[in-house]
Design a protein around this motif. Structure first.
Motif, PDB file in Angstrom:
ATOM      1  N   LYS A  97       0.921  -1.186  -0.032  1.00  0.00           N
ATOM      2  CA  LYS A  97      -0.097  -0.040  -0.048  1.00  0.00           C
ATOM      3  C   LYS A  97       1.320   1.601  -0.148  1.00  0.00           C
ATOM      4  N   PRO A  98       0.550   2.586  -0.308  1.00  0.00           N
ATOM      5  CA  PRO A  98      -1.433   2.813  -0.541  1.00  0.00           C
ATOM      6  C   PRO A  98      -1.142   2.134  -2.463  1.00  0.00           C
ATOM      7  N   LEU A  99      -2.470   1.898  -2.631  1.00  0.00           N
ATOM      8  CA  LEU A  99      -2.613   1.329  -4.431  1.00  0.00           C
ATOM      9  C   LEU A  99      -1.726   2.073  -4.716  1.00  0.00           C
ATOM     10  N   ALA A 100      -2.248   3.567  -5.210  1.00  0.00           N
ATOM     11  CA  ALA A 100      -1.387   4.372  -6.025  1.00  0.00           C
ATOM     12  C   ALA A 100      -1.055   5.960  -5.378  1.00  0.00           C
ATOM     13  N   THR A 101      -0.603   6.639  -6.158  1.00  0.00           N
ATOM     14  CA  THR A 101      -0.361   8.067  -5.480  1.00  0.00           C
ATOM     15  C   THR A 101      -1.409   9.077  -6.284  1.00  0.00           C
ATOM     16  N   ASP A 102      -2.132   8.442  -6.493  1.00  0.00           N
ATOM     17  CA  ASP A 102      -3.537   9.023  -7.145  1.00  0.00           C
ATOM     18  C   ASP A 102      -5.090   8.414  -7.170  1.00  0.00           C
ATOM     19  N   LEU A 103      -5.735   9.057  -6.438  1.00  0.00           N
ATOM     20  CA  LEU A 103      -7.039   8.603  -6.054  1.00  0.00           C
ATOM     21  C   LEU A 103      -7.653   8.577  -6.822  1.00  0.00           C
ATOM     22  N   GLU A 104      -7.688   8.342  -8.093  1.00  0.00           N
ATOM     23  CA  GLU A 104      -8.632   8.597  -9.171  1.00  0.00           C
ATOM     24  C   GLU A 104      -8.378   7.220 -10.314  1.00  0.00           C
ATOM     25  N   GLU A 105      -6.572   7.308  -9.838  1.00  0.00           N
ATOM     26  CA  GLU A 105      -5.813   6.163 -10.670  1.00  0.00           C
ATOM     27  C   GLU A 105      -6.135   4.826  -9.563  1.00  0.00           C
ATOM     28  N   ALA A 106      -6.229   5.318  -8.950  1.00  0.00           N
ATOM     29  CA  ALA A 106      -6.216   3.651  -7.420  1.00  0.00           C
ATOM     30  C   ALA A 106      -8.075   3.617  -7.768  1.00  0.00           C
ATOM     31  N   ARG A 107      -9.049   4.765  -7.883  1.00  0.00           N
ATOM     32  CA  ARG A 107     -10.682   3.878  -8.069  1.00  0.00           C
ATOM     33  C   ARG A 107     -11.067   3.147  -9.461  1.00  0.00           C
ATOM     34  N   GLY A 108     -10.227   3.659 -10.503  1.00  0.00           N
ATOM     35  CA  GLY A 108      -9.822   3.862 -11.843  1.00  0.00           C
ATOM     36  C   GLY A 108      -9.440   1.553 -11.648  1.00  0.00           C
TER      37      GLY A 108
END
Length: 320
Positions: A97-108
């Motif tokens: 973790k975290p999944l990504a540095t950008d939340l929209e990228e993580a959500r997608g």
């Protein structure tokens, strides 16, 4: 018993080396490390000294091709690109973790992976902690009313993480909220229910440094939660508590304790510090990795759980 899963590792820093050592020493029945990739020049020499039979390959693509499950232990900006590549190749994925540095990228990414029925999980070790299992047992005698979470550090990054200070000390990818508080948010989500932020305040130094303090109020399954964290608040490298109803707590990662009638906290006689418990926890994590890779039920943190934690973390960090 089914054969062990062929495990590939990308990123041979602290976490990559820690998981490799655990796999070799404690989880041979679950996984067999087969290949590693890390571009750092010293990584190959460290791998040869630790595990001369495990190959250091020349690219991430080569490791993906060689394994059944890929463990991604790189800085966060690479997590999703590597996970996507591994899933596209038909591999299972175990992510830091975290999944990504950008939340929209993580959500997608999570939406894509869920729609595809991807075999993927995230390394929140509290999913395999004997101390957390004991807390869960004790919690059955309680009606949750309040939770207090506290984390403190002598310095940030912690002493053993200084080799990764280049990103851990920076606001874009690092900080103790992403690195440490996230574990306690995962625990809270599992024990109490969905998280909702009420208010928060993160304090940052000048420049691009990571946060030095955090205060927040939230709820978990409707239960009020207070959270405090800070750098320079303890002489210890790392000190943390997760206290439910003022009656039971997790302290310093591995001590499950009850408050006695005398006002003193007490742990069971077989309690052990984190450095001794960690091999057992990682053994259980890797058993979960093997089950996940085979498409079987497992107890590991799901992508959805990791996304919910990351959404809470980023919401708190945005309150400077």
């Amino acid at each position: 018993m089914p054969p062990p899963i062929a495990l590939g590792i990308i990123g041979f820093g602290i976490m990559g080396e820690r998981l490799l050592r655990a796999a070799l020493a404690h989880a041979a029945e679950s996984v067999t490390p087969v290949a590693v990739f890390d571009p750092a020049p010293e990584a190959a020499a460290r791998l040869a000294a630790i595990a001369p039979d495990v190959r250091m390959l020349g690219s991430a693509e080569a490791v993906i091709a060689a394994c059944e499950c890929l463990y991604v232990a790189t800085p966060p900006r690479l997590h999703i690109p590597l996970a996507r590549a591994a899933l596209a190749a038909g591999r299972a994925v175990f992510l830091e973790k975290p999944l990504a540095t950008d939340l929209e990228e993580a959500r997608g990414f999570v939406a894509e992976a869920e729609a595809a029925g991807a075999r993927a999980a995230v390394n929140f070790p509290m999913a395999s902690s004997p101390a957390v299992a004991l807390l869960a047992e004790w919690q059955t005698a309680l009606v949750p009313e309040r939770l207090e979470i506290g984390v403190g550090f002598a310095t940030w990054p912690r002493g053993w993480q200084q080799g990764a200070a280049g990103w851990l000390a920076r606001r874009a990818e690092g900080g103790f909220t992403r690195e440490v508080v996230s574990h306690f948010l995962f625990l809270t989500r599992r024990r109490l229910g969905p998280l909702a932020l009420q208010e928060a305040k993160a304090t940052y130094p000048a420049g691009d440094g990571a946060e030095t303090a955090l205060r927040a109020r939230l709820t978990a399954g409707g239960v009020p939660v207070t959270l405090t964290g800070g750098v320079g608040t303890t002489a210890k490298d790392d000190h943390n508590t997760w206290v439910l109803n003022g009656a039971i707590r997790l302290r310093d990662w591995s001590f499950a304790e009850k408050l006695g009638a005398d006002g003193a906290w007490a742990a069971p006689p077989d309690a052990m510090p984190n450095e001794k418990m960690r091999p057992l926890v990682l053994q259980r994590q890797l058993a979960g990795v093997a089950a996940m890779t085979r498409g079987e039920a497992h107890h590991l943190a799901t992508l959805r759980e990791a996304l919910e934690v990351q959404e809470m973390v980023e919401a708190m960090l945005a309150t400077a």
